[in-house]
Scaffold this active site. Structure first.
Site, PDB file in Angstrom:
ATOM      1  N   CYS A  65       0.835  -1.196   0.000  1.00 31.87           N
ATOM      2  CA  CYS A  65       0.000   0.000   0.000  1.00 31.87           C
ATOM      3  C   CYS A  65       0.875   1.253   0.000  1.00 31.87           C
ATOM      4  CB  CYS A  65      -0.899  -0.004   1.230  1.00 31.87           C
ATOM      5  SG  CYS A  65      -2.005   1.425   1.302  1.00 31.87           S
ATOM      6  N   CYS A 142     -19.980  -6.373   2.062  1.00 33.39           N
ATOM      7  CA  CYS A 142     -19.458  -5.056   2.410  1.00 33.39           C
ATOM      8  C   CYS A 142     -18.145  -4.850   1.665  1.00 33.39           C
ATOM      9  CB  CYS A 142     -19.224  -4.964   3.909  1.00 33.39           C
ATOM     10  SG  CYS A 142     -18.491  -3.400   4.453  1.00 33.39           S
ATOM     11  N   CYS A 202     -20.394   1.769   7.447  1.00 34.69           N
ATOM     12  CA  CYS A 202     -19.704   1.106   8.556  1.00 34.69           C
ATOM     13  C   CYS A 202     -18.435   1.895   8.820  1.00 34.69           C
ATOM     14  CB  CYS A 202     -19.384  -0.336   8.168  1.00 34.69           C
ATOM     15  SG  CYS A 202     -18.284  -1.189   9.311  1.00 34.69           S
ATOM     16  N   ARG A 272     -19.190  -3.869  16.784  1.00 34.17           N
ATOM     17  CA  ARG A 272     -18.480  -5.098  16.443  1.00 34.17           C
ATOM     18  C   ARG A 272     -17.077  -5.080  17.019  1.00 34.17           C
ATOM     19  NH1 ARG A 272     -16.217  -5.140  11.834  1.00 34.17           N
ATOM     20  NH2 ARG A 272     -17.896  -3.877  10.983  1.00 34.17           N
TER      21      ARG A 272
END
Length: 398
Positions: A65, A142, A202, A272
């Site tokens: 990344c 998702c 989310c 979560r």
């Protein structure tokens, strides 16, 4: 405690606590932690019963990344010995998703490292979503691909995505200390883009990066204002080869207080437990189910999690039940308000080592200023990099 009685009453009415009350939860002593869990548990059970939502991560593209998020093992310059591979083919991703769904997961979280997707990447993910949904009718998907450009959230929605994850991670005031290659405002913009496109939003946080209690309260209040359907709470996994490898600031009791504070501030939102629960909650994981109503099954993106079967046994032994495919996750008032995919099972992704989705991982008398939390003994023995499952020839842990 008067504080806890007040917070329970507010949680049952969906009334926002004050910042002072949220800070006081974090300032409670270890002697009071069971009282805190019991109080927040009343709010959790009122809105979500004893159901636990299971989610499963599929890392579509791992490592390399260009962003410099300090917590992330996939970051620019990371020396962590993680799996590195480019985009999975749709059939590979579908096969990986099948393992988690067979283990009881309701939602598959598709994650890719990187600053954000190109339009070509979005089309690639659209094909993957189609392949998964053709094979698994009713599954929720998702996407977690980083910062979104105009029109990309809409395209993902058209392709069948139900939700989009992008975490704030930490407070706006300290964000620049963690990441310099993009801004806090960039993250807020992506969450708003997901909302506007009709995706279930989310967005969550990472605890344990050296932040103050005030930082934790700031980010949770900011999340409440964004009004996501789900809030993943990550606990920093200090991975060797990353700038935060020496940050061992959490105890199991501290983690429970953080989860309780999030529940009080977000009473009717899916909370979560994401990355780091095995490392920092350890044997107290079952207690945390009284606070959160959702977890990940099996492994995370670049680190190993608890065995999937152990997750299922933990849920059962603690007196909870796995949420079924036919059960609605969010309370009716959020469903009727148009909670996107959260109207039937709002979860999302957000485990903390995912650069793509951008989420990773005290003492004092109640109501008094918190003292510095005791530094947790490093448990490097509990941090294992994932070298099985998707991206390998070995069976997944699901």
């Amino acid at each position: 405690m008067d504080l806890l009685n007040t917070l329970v009453d507010k949680g049952l009415r969906r009334e926002l606590p004050t910042r002072e009350e949220a800070l006081a939860v974090l300032a409670t002593s270890d002697d009071d932690v069971l009282d805190v869990v019991a109080a927040a548990g009343k709010v959790r059970r009122h809105w979500f019963g004893r159901r636990v939502k299971l989610n499963y991560l599929v890392n579509l593209k791992s490592g390399l990344c260009p962003e410099d998020c300090s917590y992330c093992s996939q970051r620019l310059g990371s020396k962590a010995d993680i799996l590195k591979y480019t985009w999975l083919k749709p059939e590979q991703a579908s096969e990986a998703a099948a393992a988690g769904l067979a283990g009881g997961a309701k939602r598959v979280c598709l994650v890719a490292s990187g600053r954000g997707p190109t339009d070509r990447d979005v089309e690639r993910v659209a094909g993957t979503i189609k392949a998964i949904k053709e094979r698994h009718e009713g599954v929720e998907v998702c996407a977690c691909l980083g910062l979104l450009s105009d029109g990309q959230a809409e395209r993902l929605r058209e392709a069948g995505a139900d939700a989009y994850n992008h975490n704030l991670n930490t407070s706006e005031g300290t964000y620049g200390d963690i990441t310099t290659t993009h801004t806090y405002a960039d993250r807020v913009d992506t969450v708003n883009k997901a909302h506007a496109a009709g995706l279930s939003a989310c967005s969550g946080l990472i605890a344990g990066m050296g932040e103050s209690d005030e930082d934790l309260v700031d980010v949770v209040f900011s999340l409440r204002e964004l009004d996501p359907d789900s809030v993943p709470v990550n606990f920093l996994i200090p991975v060797e080869g990353t700038p935060l490898a020496k940050e061992w600031n959490l105890t199991p009791q501290r983690c429970l207080r953080i989860l309780a504070m999030v529940r009080f501030v977000c009473p009717d939102i899916e909370v979560r437990i994401a990355g780091g629960r095995e490392v920092h909650l350890r044997s107290m994981q079952p207690l945390a189910l009284n606070l959160a109503n959702s977890i990940f099954l099996g492994d995370y993106l670049t680190t190993e999690g608890q065995a999937g079967q152990a997750d299922l046994e933990m849920i059962s032994d603690a007196g909870f039940e796995v949420e079924g495919a036919d059960q609605v996750t969010l309370p009716e008032h959020r469903v009727s308000a148009g909670g996107g995919c959260g109207s039937h099972a709002g979860a999302g992704c957000g485990s903390h080592e995912d650069a793509g989705c951008g989420s990773h991982e005290s003492g004092g008398v109640c109501g008094t200023p918190a003292t510095a939390p005791a530094v947790n003994e490093p448990r490097t023995d509990l941090v294992a990099l994932r070298h099985r499952g998707v991206g390998t020839d070995l069976a997944p842990n699901a």
